[in-house]
Design a protein around this motif. Structure first.
Motif, PDB file in Angstrom:
ATOM      1  N   PRO A   1      19.047 113.605  58.159  1.00 42.17           N
ATOM      2  CA  PRO A   1      18.167 112.613  58.147  1.00 42.17           C
ATOM      3  C   PRO A   1      18.452 111.527  57.407  1.00 42.17           C
ATOM      4  O   PRO A   1      19.035 111.312  56.308  1.00 42.17           O
ATOM      5  CB  PRO A   1      16.965 113.219  57.566  1.00 42.17           C
ATOM      6  CG  PRO A   1      17.241 114.653  57.621  1.00 42.17           C
ATOM      7  CD  PRO A   1      18.663 114.922  57.583  1.00 42.17           C
ATOM      8  N   LYS A   2      18.327 110.159  58.009  1.00 45.11           N
ATOM      9  CA  LYS A   2      18.784 108.947  57.416  1.00 45.11           C
ATOM     10  C   LYS A   2      17.520 108.375  56.411  1.00 45.11           C
ATOM     11  O   LYS A   2      16.251 108.562  56.710  1.00 45.11           O
ATOM     12  CB  LYS A   2      19.064 107.799  58.420  1.00 45.11           C
ATOM     13  CG  LYS A   2      19.579 106.644  57.862  1.00 45.11           C
ATOM     14  CD  LYS A   2      19.954 105.403  58.952  1.00 45.11           C
ATOM     15  CE  LYS A   2      20.549 104.161  58.210  1.00 45.11           C
ATOM     16  NZ  LYS A   2      19.882 103.703  57.244  1.00 45.11           N
ATOM     17  N   VAL A   3      17.991 108.159  55.096  1.00 49.53           N
ATOM     18  CA  VAL A   3      17.135 107.716  54.157  1.00 49.53           C
ATOM     19  C   VAL A   3      17.494 106.562  53.461  1.00 49.53           C
ATOM     20  O   VAL A   3      18.848 106.349  53.251  1.00 49.53           O
ATOM     21  CB  VAL A   3      16.670 108.706  53.004  1.00 49.53           C
ATOM     22  CG1 VAL A   3      15.920 110.003  53.951  1.00 49.53           C
ATOM     23  CG2 VAL A   3      17.992 109.278  52.397  1.00 49.53           C
TER      24      VAL A   3
ATOM     25  N   VAL B   1      11.164 113.108  54.395  1.00 49.20           N
ATOM     26  CA  VAL B   1      12.589 112.941  54.858  1.00 49.20           C
ATOM     27  C   VAL B   1      13.643 113.170  54.034  1.00 49.20           C
ATOM     28  O   VAL B   1      14.437 113.669  54.051  1.00 49.20           O
ATOM     29  CB  VAL B   1      12.567 111.548  55.918  1.00 49.20           C
ATOM     30  CG1 VAL B   1      14.063 111.367  56.128  1.00 49.20           C
ATOM     31  CG2 VAL B   1      11.571 111.718  56.812  1.00 49.20           C
TER      32      VAL B   1
ATOM     33  N   SER C   1      14.011 116.493  53.172  1.00 50.76           N
ATOM     34  CA  SER C   1      14.704 117.482  54.079  1.00 50.76           C
ATOM     35  C   SER C   1      16.188 117.252  54.022  1.00 50.76           C
ATOM     36  O   SER C   1      16.839 118.034  54.208  1.00 50.76           O
ATOM     37  CB  SER C   1      14.070 116.963  55.490  1.00 50.76           C
ATOM     38  OG  SER C   1      14.840 117.443  56.566  1.00 50.76           O
ATOM     39  N   ARG C   2      16.348 116.078  53.839  1.00 50.69           N
ATOM     40  CA  ARG C   2      18.005 115.748  53.546  1.00 50.69           C
ATOM     41  C   ARG C   2      18.517 116.383  52.460  1.00 50.69           C
ATOM     42  O   ARG C   2      19.791 117.115  52.530  1.00 50.69           O
ATOM     43  CB  ARG C   2      18.248 114.137  53.743  1.00 50.69           C
ATOM     44  CG  ARG C   2      19.723 113.780  53.111  1.00 50.69           C
ATOM     45  CD  ARG C   2      19.636 112.269  52.932  1.00 50.69           C
ATOM     46  NE  ARG C   2      21.222 112.102  52.580  1.00 50.69           N
ATOM     47  CZ  ARG C   2      22.030 111.794  53.191  1.00 50.69           C
ATOM     48  NH1 ARG C   2      21.782 111.678  54.687  1.00 50.69           N
ATOM     49  NH2 ARG C   2      23.288 111.281  52.994  1.00 50.69           N
TER      50      ARG C   2
ATOM     51  N   GLN D   1      18.914 120.101  53.544  1.00 54.41           N
ATOM     52  CA  GLN D   1      19.947 120.333  54.540  1.00 54.41           C
ATOM     53  C   GLN D   1      21.457 120.264  53.551  1.00 54.41           C
ATOM     54  O   GLN D   1      22.379 120.765  54.135  1.00 54.41           O
ATOM     55  CB  GLN D   1      19.961 119.264  55.530  1.00 54.41           C
ATOM     56  CG  GLN D   1      18.919 119.342  56.492  1.00 54.41           C
ATOM     57  CD  GLN D   1      18.794 118.892  57.654  1.00 54.41           C
ATOM     58  OE1 GLN D   1      19.655 118.466  58.311  1.00 54.41           O
ATOM     59  NE2 GLN D   1      17.714 118.065  57.990  1.00 54.41           N
TER      60      GLN D   1
END
Length: 624
Positions: free
Chosen positions: A290-292, A367, A370-371, A374
């Motif tokens: 996920p991009k943050v 998000v 989540s990153r 992962q």
């Protein structure tokens, strides 16, 4: 991308290593020969265990010192090799790593080497074994990957190819673009290792100082880009020789290793996207995370302790105001400007004051969390009432809790509404809202256990996109302290990770290397005057420091006198000036206040030895 790891990377028995790799999520492993030789389990039992855990056995290694030898020695080498091929059949491993000859080669002749390797390949074919020929950076006659490939091409056998190892290529500054000239079907295996840039012989460098991707200085995303463009789609394996990794918990190290490959996979995808365009397509599929966006600032810092009175007094002396107590938890909030300090007394029995958590402002906390998960970060369980903010948090390698908080345009934080003033406020509760000289958190300095330092660097780099700056070493009375600053591009987050000398048995070691929070202010001298009036115990600075300061900078006498009167420190470079002071240490934490003038971007590094020596001296006196 298919992931693998060599068992030599981990501590423990072969069985423990296999379990750790499976739990960390690897697809396969390389069996390092020494690990098998000392195992009480039979090859068949090892094969069965790997099958049960869902791990493939990708490579048996290493087979050494074969080619470029006399005929008599060649016959002995073939006999030795056949025994290994039979063993590999029992293990169910189809590929062996053959290193270029280091010790026994006496004939520098590529044609002869290829002819001898043909005999080895023909023997291996009888056992359905493939040979991956790897150029060691210190090989006697063959020490670069393109030379090894030319010999492999001369061998011209379907079961003879090459193994590419990032360390052997990048440590010698070979151009890795030549990888793209090797046919993909002839790249039998790929091993990765990162490493810090060092000035030492390559063999010692390789044997002791390799690290996982993202923990060193090699351009591994670009290296991987060449492999992907070559069409390689086999295992991407880690082969890390590192003294520290071989001493630490194998499960934790395996997780760190897996995090490094997940991060590298994303970095490779981004690199190819930049160089090839968004529509690139190659056999190797690269997953992304996920991009943050980068965090924009510190939302809060948290100090946890059983007895918090001393911390409260320090904050009061620095001008912080008591903002209230949490309505359901034994937690206080102290604020000044945009700087928030949470004092937490829950589950803190017998705990000396220490930094327990850091809050970071991020665009999308869910998000961002989540990153992090992962990337193998462990979520922090947190109980919340129905009317309380749900905060996302994960645990850093040193157990500091990292909270991912929603950034607000006006600088407020929704969770602060859960704190309300009360009649039983602490004695030093009144702040001074008319003189909020401290504006925000400038940086945080965390002391890291020596065995988890590299892991911490990768954690903050991969989960929060903090960029590593050049590391520095500063002297202290107990040895050199290594400091690694991690920061965002806009300097909104500055996080220093320090590794103290391995002198933990020394009675003053723990208190000589505490963590600290540095607050930015608009007028350091005014903060110091107010703090002194409120009884702050400044960390004392010796007179010798000020004599040297004047010799270096020729300061105005009035400024020098003021600095010395308040125990303030000073630094200057071509961009600006830096003034700061330190409080005394309470438990395992202290505070710093800094004023940056002009474009000064450092941390007063020349003053750090003064601080370390003063803290050591005070700690030593308290021990007596």
């Amino acid at each position: 991308m298919r992931t693998s790891i060599a068992t030599v990377c981990l501590s423990g028995t072969l069985e423990e290593k296999i379990h750790a790799c499976a739990e960390a999520g690897f697809d396969g492993i390389e069996i390092f020969e020494q690990d098998l030789l000392v195992s009480p389990r039979s090859p068949e039992q090892i094969r069965m265990l790997a099958d049960e855990l869902g791990l493939s056995l990708d490579l048996y290694q290493p087979f050494r010192d074969f080619e470029g030898v006399t005929e008599d020695l060649l016959e002995a080498n073939l006999y030795r090799a056949e025994a290994k091929f039979k063993l590999m059949n029992l293990l169910g491993i189809g590929t062996v790593l053959l290193c270029t000859n280091v010790a026994t080669a006496t004939i520098d002749d590529d044609e002869l080497a290829a002819a001898q390797l043909q005999r080895l390949a023909d023997l291996a074919a009888r056992y359905s074994v493939r040979i991956a020929y790897e150029a060691l950076a210190w090989g006697k006659y063959v020490n670069d990957f393109e030379h090894a490939w030319r010999i492999a091409d001369l061998v011209d056998r379907p079961n003879f190819g090459t193994c590419l190892d990032s360390f052997h290529i990048l440590s010698r500054n070979w151009d890795p673009s030549g990888i793209e000239k090797i046919p993909a079907e002839k790249i039998f295996f790929v091993q990765l290792a990162d490493a810090p840039r060092m000035s030492m012989d390559v063999l010692s460098w390789s044997r002791h100082h390799r690290v996982f991707p993202g923990e060193g200085d090699f351009a591994l995303a670009q290296f991987m880009g060449h492999l992907v463009r070559a069409g390689y789609n086999g295992p991407v394996s880690l082969e890390i020789f590192n003294d520290i990794f071989r001493q630490t918990d194998e499960k934790r190290t395996a997780v760190d290793a897996m995090r490094s490959l997940i991060w590298l996979e994303e970095q490779t995808h981004l690199h190819l996207q930049d160089t090839e365009g968004p529509g690139f397509s190659y056999p190797m599929e690269l997953a992304t995370l996920p991009k943050v966006d980068d965090p924009t600032g510190f939302n809060f810092t948290e100090v946890k302790a059983e007895h918090t009175g001393a911390v409260q007094e320090l904050l009061y002396q620095l001008g912080f105001g008591y903002a209230g107590r949490h309505r359901t938890k034994p937690v206080q909030l102290w604020t000044q400007g945009q700087a928030r300090v949470v004092i937490n007394e829950q589950q803190a029995r017998n705990l000396e004051p220490s930094i327990a958590a850091l809050g970071f402002d991020v665009e999308n906390p869910v998000v961002a969390a989540s990153r992090a998960v992962q990337l193998k970060a462990q979520p922090v369980p947190r109980q919340s009432q129905a009317d309380e903010e749900v905060l996302q948090a994960v645990s850093a390698p040193d157990s500091t809790e990292v909270f991912l908080c929603e950034a607000s345009a006006d600088g407020t934080a929704a969770w602060t509404r859960e704190f309300t003033p009360e009649s039983g406020a602490p004695e030093h509760a009144a702040g001074d809202p008319t003189a909020e000289l401290i504006t925000r958190v400038d940086h945080v300095n965390l002391s890291q256990p020596w065995q988890h330092y590299d892991e911490a660097v990768l954690f903050y780099e991969s989960t929060l996109s903090l960029a590593r700056q050049p590391s520095t070493e500063v002297p202290s009375p107990l040895g050199l302290v290594r400091s690694q600053v991690m920061r965002t591009e806009d300097r909104g987050i500055r996080l220093a990770l320090n590794v103290a000398p391995m002198a933990l048995e020394h009675p003053t070691a723990a208190s000589s290397y505490p963590a600290h929070v540095a607050f930015a202010c608009t007028d350091l001298i005014a903060v110091a005057r107010r703090a002194l009036a409120r009884g702050l115990d400044f960390l004392p600075v010796p007179a010798n420091y000020y004599a040297d300061l004047q010799a270096r900078f020729r300061l105005d006498e009035q400024l020098l006198d003021t600095l010395q009167r308040y125990n303030l420190l000073y630094d200057r470079d071509e961009d600006g000036e830096f003034l700061h002071f330190y409080t005394a240490t309470v438990g395992n934490v202290f505070f710093e206040v800094v004023e940056r003038r002009g474009g000064y971007d450092g941390y007063g590094a020349p003053n750090t030895p003064v601080r370390l020596a003063a803290q050591y001296e005070r700690s030593r006196r308290e021990q007596d």
